[in-house]
Enzyme design. Structure first.
Site, short mmCIF file in Angstrom:
data_model
loop_
_atom_site.label_atom_id
_atom_site.label_comp_id
_atom_site.label_asym_id
_atom_site.label_seq_id
_atom_site.Cartn_x
_atom_site.Cartn_y
_atom_site.Cartn_z
N CYS A 123 0.81 -1.22 0.00
CA CYS A 123 0.00 0.00 0.00
C CYS A 123 0.85 1.28 0.00
O CYS A 123 0.34 2.36 -0.29
CB CYS A 123 -0.94 0.00 1.20
SG CYS A 123 -1.91 -1.50 1.30
N HIS B 136 -3.21 6.89 2.89
CA HIS B 136 -3.62 5.59 2.36
C HIS B 136 -5.01 5.28 2.92
O HIS B 136 -5.26 5.44 4.11
CB HIS B 136 -2.62 4.52 2.76
CG HIS B 136 -3.10 3.14 2.43
ND1 HIS B 136 -3.62 2.84 1.20
CD2 HIS B 136 -3.19 2.00 3.17
CE1 HIS B 136 -3.99 1.57 1.19
NE2 HIS B 136 -3.74 1.04 2.37
N ASN C 204 -10.11 -0.12 0.06
CA ASN C 204 -8.64 -0.09 0.06
C ASN C 204 -8.14 -0.64 -1.28
O ASN C 204 -8.38 -1.79 -1.60
CB ASN C 204 -8.16 -0.97 1.24
CG ASN C 204 -6.65 -1.02 1.35
OD1 ASN C 204 -5.92 -0.61 0.47
ND2 ASN C 204 -6.17 -1.57 2.47
O1 UT7 Z 1 -3.77 -1.57 3.62
C1 UT7 Z 1 -3.04 -1.88 4.74
C2 UT7 Z 1 -3.49 -3.01 5.52
N1 UT7 Z 1 -4.82 -3.09 5.99
C3 UT7 Z 1 -5.29 -2.40 7.03
O2 UT7 Z 1 -4.81 -1.37 7.38
C4 UT7 Z 1 -6.46 -2.93 7.78
C5 UT7 Z 1 -6.25 -2.75 9.25
N2 UT7 Z 1 -7.28 -3.34 10.06
C6 UT7 Z 1 -8.58 -2.92 10.06
O3 UT7 Z 1 -8.95 -2.03 9.32
C7 UT7 Z 1 -9.51 -3.55 11.07
O4 UT7 Z 1 -8.76 -4.32 11.98
C8 UT7 Z 1 -10.61 -4.44 10.41
C9 UT7 Z 1 -11.60 -3.56 9.66
C10 UT7 Z 1 -9.99 -5.45 9.48
C11 UT7 Z 1 -11.39 -5.19 11.50
O5 UT7 Z 1 -11.93 -4.27 12.42
P1 UT7 Z 1 -11.75 -4.48 13.99
O6 UT7 Z 1 -12.50 -3.42 14.65
O7 UT7 Z 1 -10.27 -4.58 14.24
O8 UT7 Z 1 -12.51 -5.85 14.21
P2 UT7 Z 1 -11.94 -7.22 14.77
O9 UT7 Z 1 -11.01 -7.85 13.80
O10 UT7 Z 1 -11.46 -7.00 16.16
O11 UT7 Z 1 -13.27 -8.06 14.82
C12 UT7 Z 1 -14.36 -7.69 15.63
C13 UT7 Z 1 -15.51 -8.63 15.37
C14 UT7 Z 1 -15.12 -10.11 15.39
O12 UT7 Z 1 -16.16 -10.83 16.00
P3 UT7 Z 1 -16.01 -11.35 17.52
O13 UT7 Z 1 -14.79 -12.22 17.51
O14 UT7 Z 1 -15.85 -10.10 18.34
O15 UT7 Z 1 -17.29 -12.08 17.73
C15 UT7 Z 1 -15.07 -10.46 13.93
O16 UT7 Z 1 -15.31 -11.82 13.68
O17 UT7 Z 1 -16.09 -8.38 14.09
C16 UT7 Z 1 -16.19 -9.61 13.37
N3 UT7 Z 1 -16.05 -9.34 11.95
C17 UT7 Z 1 -17.10 -9.03 11.16
N4 UT7 Z 1 -18.42 -8.93 11.42
C18 UT7 Z 1 -19.23 -8.61 10.41
C19 UT7 Z 1 -14.92 -9.30 11.20
N5 UT7 Z 1 -15.21 -9.02 9.94
C20 UT7 Z 1 -16.58 -8.84 9.88
C21 UT7 Z 1 -17.47 -8.49 8.85
N6 UT7 Z 1 -18.78 -8.38 9.15
N7 UT7 Z 1 -17.06 -8.27 7.60
#
Ligand code: UT7
Length: 325
Positions: free
Chosen positions: A113, A252, A282
């Site tokens: 990225c 980004h 992204n």
């Molecule tokens: O380009 C460079 C690299 N990429 C990034 O910079 C991405 C960086 N990371 C992020 O943007 C965030 O970490 C994410 C958007 C990927 C995830 O958000 P988060 O607030 O960190 O969520 P999490 O991974 O802690 O997950 C929270 C919950 C989980 O459920 P439980 O375990 O709390 O029951 C996930 O399973 O959200 C769940 N979850 C979803 N729910 C509905 C994860 N993906 C989804 C989804 N829809 N698509």
């Protein structure tokens, strides 16, 4: 040393739109979750017969037209991509052939990225030292080909597109500073484990879905906020400027919460942050390139403005550039 700036910009977004509502039918997710956790409402998808070079060529042509530069006079083409048409030859060579840029030296940059910021920095180095007169730099991705459409943790985040810029000597303004960094000890946070020489493609790697992008999103999130803030501070320090001097930040576009957390740490008001994540998600190396192009074309960047490009990605790698427009 010559003064080097951006003299033309272009972008290309594939026509097909995939909305959050469409994704609700594919995996267990909701528009509400995607919007509040990421800021993304929709993303673009390349057609089946569109590879990264096809997107890159369209964005590149527009940037050349904007710069009024004939492809025959082009001396360097750098394509930043993590979705090259093939392992080799470079995607830049396919772009060269299509543009008829016979004189140009061509290669790809793999900096995920942060790829567009890396490409810009490399082009600036060559031009400031008089090695080449100009360069076409392009961030181009068809991330839909490396996305696991069964994994809700990642498939809601990414999109396809390309952005390009022509870099050349300028009489006023231009690049004021650039700051790059890398930390290979965190490579496992975001990678495609299969398909390379470590785990060549076999039925097993395909069955295990190793040829798709894997990410520890939460870890990446925390590091991203810290890294983007530090990179911005360092690039501004090198340019002898304060955050308050910045007219527009082109970050980004990975997650609106990452961008806003960085803005808060830098004490930058939201109106000085360029956002288009809602429309495209992204797009890895193409994100900053597309955002820069849009900001120029819509008049958000005006002559004399101080612009800060700030990106991070898999590697981990990061980079920030300060440009006087
Ligand atoms: O380009 C460079 C690299 N990429 C990034 O910079 C991405 C960086 N990371 C992020 O943007 C965030 O970490 C994410 C958007 C990927 C995830 O958000 P988060 O607030 O960190 O969520 P999490 O991974 O802690 O997950 C929270 C919950 C989980 O459920 P439980 O375990 O709390 O029951 C996930 O399973 O959200 C769940 N979850 C979803 N729910 C509905 C994860 N993906 C989804 C989804 N829809 N698509």
């Amino acid at each position: 040393m010559r003064r080097v700036g951006i003299v033309g910009v272009g972008e290309y977004l594939p026509k097909k739109v995939l909305t959050n509502a469409d994704l609700e039918k594919m995996v267990q997710t909701s528009d509400e979750w995607i919007t509040t956790r990421t800021g993304i409402k929709q993303r673009r998808l390349a057609a089946k017969d569109e590879a990264s070079s096809d997107l890159a060529i369209k964005a590149g042509r527009r940037a050349l037209e904007d710069a009024r530069l004939n492809p025959k006079d082009l001396e360097l083409i750098i394509v930043a991509t993590i979705t090259p048409d093939m392992h080799f030859p470079s995607t830049a060579c396919f772009v060269q052939a299509n543009l008829g840029a016979k004189k140009a030296v061509c290669f790809d940059v793999s900096a995920a990225c942060a790829g567009f910021v890396y490409a810009l920095t490399i082009a600036q180095q060559f031009i400031s030292r008089g090695v080449y007169k100009n360069a076409l730099i392009i961030g181009a991705e068809v991330l839909s080909t490396i996305t696991d459409w069964e994994d809700r943790n990642t498939c809601v985040l990414f999109g396809d597109g390309a952005g390009a810029a022509v870099v050349a000597e300028v009489k006023s303004g231009g690049g004021l500073s650039t700051y790059l960094g890398s930390d290979g000890t965190k490579a496992d946070l975001l990678m495609i484990p299969g398909g390379g020489s470590r785990n060549p493609s076999t039925h097993e790697t395909i069955n295990k879905r190793l040829h798709y992008l894997k990410m520890q999103g939460n870890e990446v999130f925390k590091i991203a906020v810290k890294i983007m803030t530090e990179a911005a501070r360092e690039a501004l320090k090198q340019a002898d400027l304060e955050c308050s001097d910045v007219d527009l930040v082109i970050p980004h576009q990975a997650n609106i919460r990452i961008i806003m957390a960085m803005a808060k740490k830098l004490d930058l008001p939201p109106e000085r942050i360029y956002l288009n994540i809602e429309k495209y998600g992204n797009v890895s190396s193409a994100s900053t390139a597309i955002a820069l192009c849009e900001a120029v074309k819509t008049g958000r960047i005006k002559k004399g403005d101080i612009v800060l490009l700030d990106a991070f990605g898999s590697g981990l790698v990061w980079g920030a550039c300060v440009i006087k427009w």
